[in-house]
Scaffold this active site. Structure first.
Site, mmCIF file in Angstrom:
data_model
loop_
_atom_site.group_PDB
_atom_site.id
_atom_site.type_symbol
_atom_site.label_atom_id
_atom_site.label_comp_id
_atom_site.label_asym_id
_atom_site.label_seq_id
_atom_site.Cartn_x
_atom_site.Cartn_y
_atom_site.Cartn_z
ATOM 1 N N GLY A 245 -6.101 -19.070 6.431
ATOM 2 C CA GLY A 245 -7.015 -18.348 5.702
ATOM 3 C C GLY A 245 -6.461 -18.135 4.368
ATOM 4 N N SER A 246 -6.953 -17.154 3.592
ATOM 5 C CA SER A 246 -6.401 -16.976 2.083
ATOM 6 C C SER A 246 -4.963 -16.689 1.966
ATOM 7 C CB SER A 246 -7.152 -16.181 1.440
ATOM 8 O OG SER A 246 -7.098 -14.902 2.089
ATOM 9 N N THR A 247 -4.409 -16.887 0.704
ATOM 10 C CA THR A 247 -2.967 -16.632 0.420
ATOM 11 C C THR A 247 -2.722 -15.368 0.401
ATOM 12 O OG1 THR A 247 -2.540 -19.005 -0.544
ATOM 13 C CG2 THR A 247 -1.181 -16.814 -1.334
ATOM 14 N N GLY A 250 -2.589 -14.105 4.050
ATOM 15 C CA GLY A 250 -1.368 -14.636 4.657
ATOM 16 C C GLY A 250 -0.247 -13.861 4.362
ATOM 17 N N GLU A 268 -1.008 -20.701 7.361
ATOM 18 C CA GLU A 268 -1.809 -21.899 6.555
ATOM 19 C C GLU A 268 -2.626 -21.433 5.397
ATOM 20 O OE1 GLU A 268 -1.073 -24.903 7.002
ATOM 21 O OE2 GLU A 268 0.358 -24.940 8.849
ATOM 22 N N CYS A 303 -9.879 -26.244 2.152
ATOM 23 C CA CYS A 303 -8.558 -25.752 1.797
ATOM 24 C C CYS A 303 -7.731 -26.519 0.792
ATOM 25 C CB CYS A 303 -7.531 -25.258 2.969
ATOM 26 S SG CYS A 303 -7.329 -26.637 4.059
HETATM 27 P P1 NAD Z 1 -9.495 -14.852 4.607
HETATM 28 O O1 NAD Z 1 -8.064 -14.781 4.230
HETATM 29 O O2 NAD Z 1 -10.360 -14.101 4.154
HETATM 30 O O3 NAD Z 1 -9.728 -14.694 6.493
HETATM 31 C C1 NAD Z 1 -9.110 -15.529 7.383
HETATM 32 C C2 NAD Z 1 -9.111 -14.732 8.667
HETATM 33 O O4 NAD Z 1 -8.120 -13.711 8.333
HETATM 34 C C3 NAD Z 1 -10.446 -14.022 9.140
HETATM 35 O O5 NAD Z 1 -10.463 -14.176 10.521
HETATM 36 C C4 NAD Z 1 -10.301 -12.537 8.611
HETATM 37 O O6 NAD Z 1 -11.339 -11.794 9.504
HETATM 38 C C5 NAD Z 1 -8.632 -12.228 8.949
HETATM 39 N N1 NAD Z 1 -8.450 -11.008 7.808
HETATM 40 C C6 NAD Z 1 -8.800 -10.780 6.856
HETATM 41 N N2 NAD Z 1 -8.054 -9.850 6.510
HETATM 42 C C7 NAD Z 1 -7.289 -9.583 7.351
HETATM 43 C C8 NAD Z 1 -6.106 -8.450 7.341
HETATM 44 N N3 NAD Z 1 -5.908 -7.622 6.620
HETATM 45 N N4 NAD Z 1 -5.394 -8.600 8.631
HETATM 46 C C9 NAD Z 1 -5.692 -9.592 9.507
HETATM 47 N N5 NAD Z 1 -6.817 -10.357 9.580
HETATM 48 C C10 NAD Z 1 -7.381 -10.294 8.340
HETATM 49 O O7 NAD Z 1 -10.049 -16.452 4.634
HETATM 50 P P2 NAD Z 1 -11.373 -16.838 4.692
HETATM 51 O O8 NAD Z 1 -12.146 -16.386 3.653
HETATM 52 O O9 NAD Z 1 -11.914 -16.924 6.019
HETATM 53 O O10 NAD Z 1 -11.176 -18.665 4.573
HETATM 54 C C11 NAD Z 1 -10.690 -19.039 3.290
HETATM 55 C C12 NAD Z 1 -9.505 -19.336 3.160
HETATM 56 O O11 NAD Z 1 -8.826 -20.345 4.267
HETATM 57 C C13 NAD Z 1 -9.139 -20.174 2.020
HETATM 58 O O12 NAD Z 1 -8.097 -19.644 1.179
HETATM 59 C C14 NAD Z 1 -8.791 -21.589 2.317
HETATM 60 O O13 NAD Z 1 -7.966 -22.216 1.440
HETATM 61 C C15 NAD Z 1 -7.914 -21.248 3.455
HETATM 62 N N6 NAD Z 1 -7.610 -22.356 4.411
HETATM 63 C C16 NAD Z 1 -6.690 -22.837 4.520
HETATM 64 C C17 NAD Z 1 -6.262 -24.005 5.586
HETATM 65 C C18 NAD Z 1 -4.902 -24.560 5.603
HETATM 66 O O14 NAD Z 1 -4.834 -25.077 6.671
HETATM 67 N N7 NAD Z 1 -4.226 -24.520 4.618
HETATM 68 C C19 NAD Z 1 -7.467 -24.538 6.311
HETATM 69 C C20 NAD Z 1 -8.679 -23.991 5.984
HETATM 70 C C21 NAD Z 1 -8.930 -22.875 5.235
#
Ligand code: NAD
Length: 500
Positions: A245-247, A250, A268, A303
């Site tokens: 997910g997002s940095t 993360g 990731e 990503c």
């Molecule tokens: P996001 O970080 O908003 O959410 C990802 C997940 O985290 C979701 O399930 C969300 O509910 C959960 N989440 C959000 N806040 C949280 C918290 N405080 N505690 C625990 N869990 C929480 O990301 P997104 O909008 O779903 O996806 C887009 C992002 O994912 C982009 O930044 C993209 O680059 C990244 N991404 C990375 C890869 C990789 O392999 N590096 C692959 C695909 C997507």
């Protein structure tokens, strides 16, 4: 039935679907303890598809307890790897059998073209499970080089309970990159899909059960980040936490690991990947096509999107004109259309975010050469035109921040060292591309790029045999390949005295 080809056929299949909306804990679909639900909205047309269980702390506690019980029972964790392989291969076959349905769930939930959902996402899920299953009974431990009086064994053991939190852009594929090696290594898993795309994971859970994994080994807890994600990340009985997910999130999850039980934590995260085109690129038209599909594929919600196009100044205008020609043909269409190059963005919030970046890019002086507006494809849907900005300053936000939409920023460079300096001038380091016919330069630049994946004279190469992950704030740890097992196993040294 063979895979549908026409929009009407997908529509007919969609009308016949039964959506799974409850959590999957200990082998059963259950409501959230609180009874709460959230609306699952399709970005194709803004329609509410379903009300999905909105899990919270108590549901996470139940799922983690079920995972722990199943792990302790040894029914899965102690099974011979060759037996686990057979069960996982059965799972891959079941996913294949239900591939159209799973692809359709992805498209309804997050708007990508259904052809891509079928041929990239779900095909990738099948390959990932098969590859990982095939690998798991071929992994050996080590014997330390000792004298004759002792024996040193180095073995790998499953972590225990793994929490996996995944995004919405490739919902089941990103989950599979975690689930397959975690399960193959003998762990039990609690998966939290994104609240924007929970449907495929809930259906997949049934296939896991049908394949023969014991109850409690695989659990799915839909819900939002704060309500369901954080309790999982902070849980004292979760041994490993894996995230895509997002940095920003993360970073928060790394804190959660530290604030709780120092669970193993692998992230990731995001990217702002540079695509470097030198004047001696072997085939400029192929490079231009790849530059366009590298940013517009999956509506730019990738990503590794090729979001920064760095072009040698001497060919910049000609090359950008070619990119625009390719981009012009990638307009969003209804995601059920065969060969739609783009579908809908995941939701209104994401569309608004992307449009705000576009507005800012224009206001800050970048030159808008293509797109820049919402596209009216289906009333109530979230569609944005393929968009290209030229003359972007490396300091502008559209050159530095992850937009996660179909927006390309073009920057000109003079010579190799400036190209590398611009490419590495980013907090991210997920992927990068280099286009040149000079083999020495290709190696030099590839070596100089601070990125987890480098593609030479192509964009987005690789398969299950190559590790995938980021440098810098794009994350840590690697998905795919045998290296993925590192995240799901502890390494044990057993030292045996043979002297008496
Ligand atoms: P996001 O970080 O908003 O959410 C990802 C997940 O985290 C979701 O399930 C969300 O509910 C959960 N989440 C959000 N806040 C949280 C918290 N405080 N505690 C625990 N869990 C929480 O990301 P997104 O909008 O779903 O996806 C887009 C992002 O994912 C982009 O930044 C993209 O680059 C990244 N991404 C990375 C890869 C990789 O392999 N590096 C692959 C695909 C997507």
């Amino acid at each position: 039935m063979s895979t549908p080809h026409l929009r009407e056929q997908w529509q007919t299949l969609a009308a016949s679907l039964t959506l799974r909306t409850r959590a999957f804990i200990d082998g059963r679909h259950v409501d959230a303890v609180s009874g709460a639900t959230f609306d699952c909205v399709s970005p194709i047309d803004g329609r509410v598809l379903a009300q999905v269980a909105d899990c919270g702390q108590l549901d996470i506690d139940h799922a983690v307890a079920a995972a722990r019980r199943s792990f302790q029972s040894g029914h899965w964790s102690n099974l011979k790897p060759s037996r686990r392989k057979h069960v996982l291969l059965r799972l891959a076959a079941l996913v294949e059998q239900h591939a159209d349905e799973l692809a359709l769930l992805e498209t309804l939930d997050m708007g990508k073209p259904v052809g891509e959902a079928r041929n990239v996402d779900i095909a990738g899920v099948i390959r990932c499970i098969q590859w990982t299953a095939e690998a798991v009974d071929k992994l050996y431990g080590e014997v330390a080089p000792t004298g004759s009086n002792e024996l040193g064994l180095i073995t790998r053991e499953p972590l225990g309970v793994v929490g996996a939190i995944v995004p919405w852009n490739f919902p089941l594929l990103m989950a599979a990159w975690k689930i397959a090696p975690a399960l193959a290594a003998g762990n039990s898993v609690v998966l939290k899909p994104s609240e924007k795309s929970p449907l495929s994971a809930l259906r997949f859970a049934e296939l896991v059960a049908e394949a023969g994994l014991p109850e409690g080994v695989f659990n799915v807890v839909p819900g939002n980040g704060k309500g369901a994600g954080e309790p999982l990340a902070l849980h004292m009985d979760v041994d490993g936490l894996v995230f895509t997910g997002s940095t920003a999130v993360g970073k928060r999850l790394l804190q959660c690991a530290g604030l709780s039980n120092m669970k193993r934590a692998y992230m990731e995260c995001g990217g702002k990947s540079p695509n470097l085109v030198f004047a001696d690129a072997p085939n400029l038209d192929k490079a231009a096509e790849a530059a366009a599909s590298g940013i517009f594929y999956n509506q730019g919600e990738v990503c590794t999107a090729a979001s920064r196009l760095l072009v040698e100044r001497s060919i910049k205008d000609e090359f950008v004109a070619r990119v625009i020609e390719h981009g012009r043909h990638m307009q969003p269409r209804h995601p059920f259309e065969p060969d739609a190059p783009m579908g809908a963005l995941v939701d209104e919030a994401q569309a608004a975010r992307v449009l705000a970046y576009i507005e800012e890019g224009t206001a800050e002086g970048a030159r808008l050469l293509l797109g820049g507006k919402r596209a009216e494809v289906v009333a109530g849907g979230c569609y944005i035109e393929p968009t290209v900005f030229d003359e972007v300053s490396p300091q502008q936000r559209i050159a530095r921040e992850e937009i996660f939409g179909p927006v390309l920023s073009v920057i000109a460079f003079d010579g190799e060292s400036q190209a590398l300096q611009l490419a590495n001038d980013s907090e991210y380091g997920l992927a990068a591309g280099v286009w040149t016919r000079d083999i020495s330069r290709a190696h030099r630049v590839a070596r100089g790029l601070r990125a987890g994946s480098v593609w030479v004279n192509q964009w987005d190469g690789g398969d299950m045999s190559a590790p995938f992950g980021g440098y810098k704030q794009s994350g840590n740890g690697r998905d795919k390949s045998l290296h993925a097992f590192d995240k799901y196993t502890e390494m044990k040294a057993t030292w045996i005295n043979l002297a008496d």
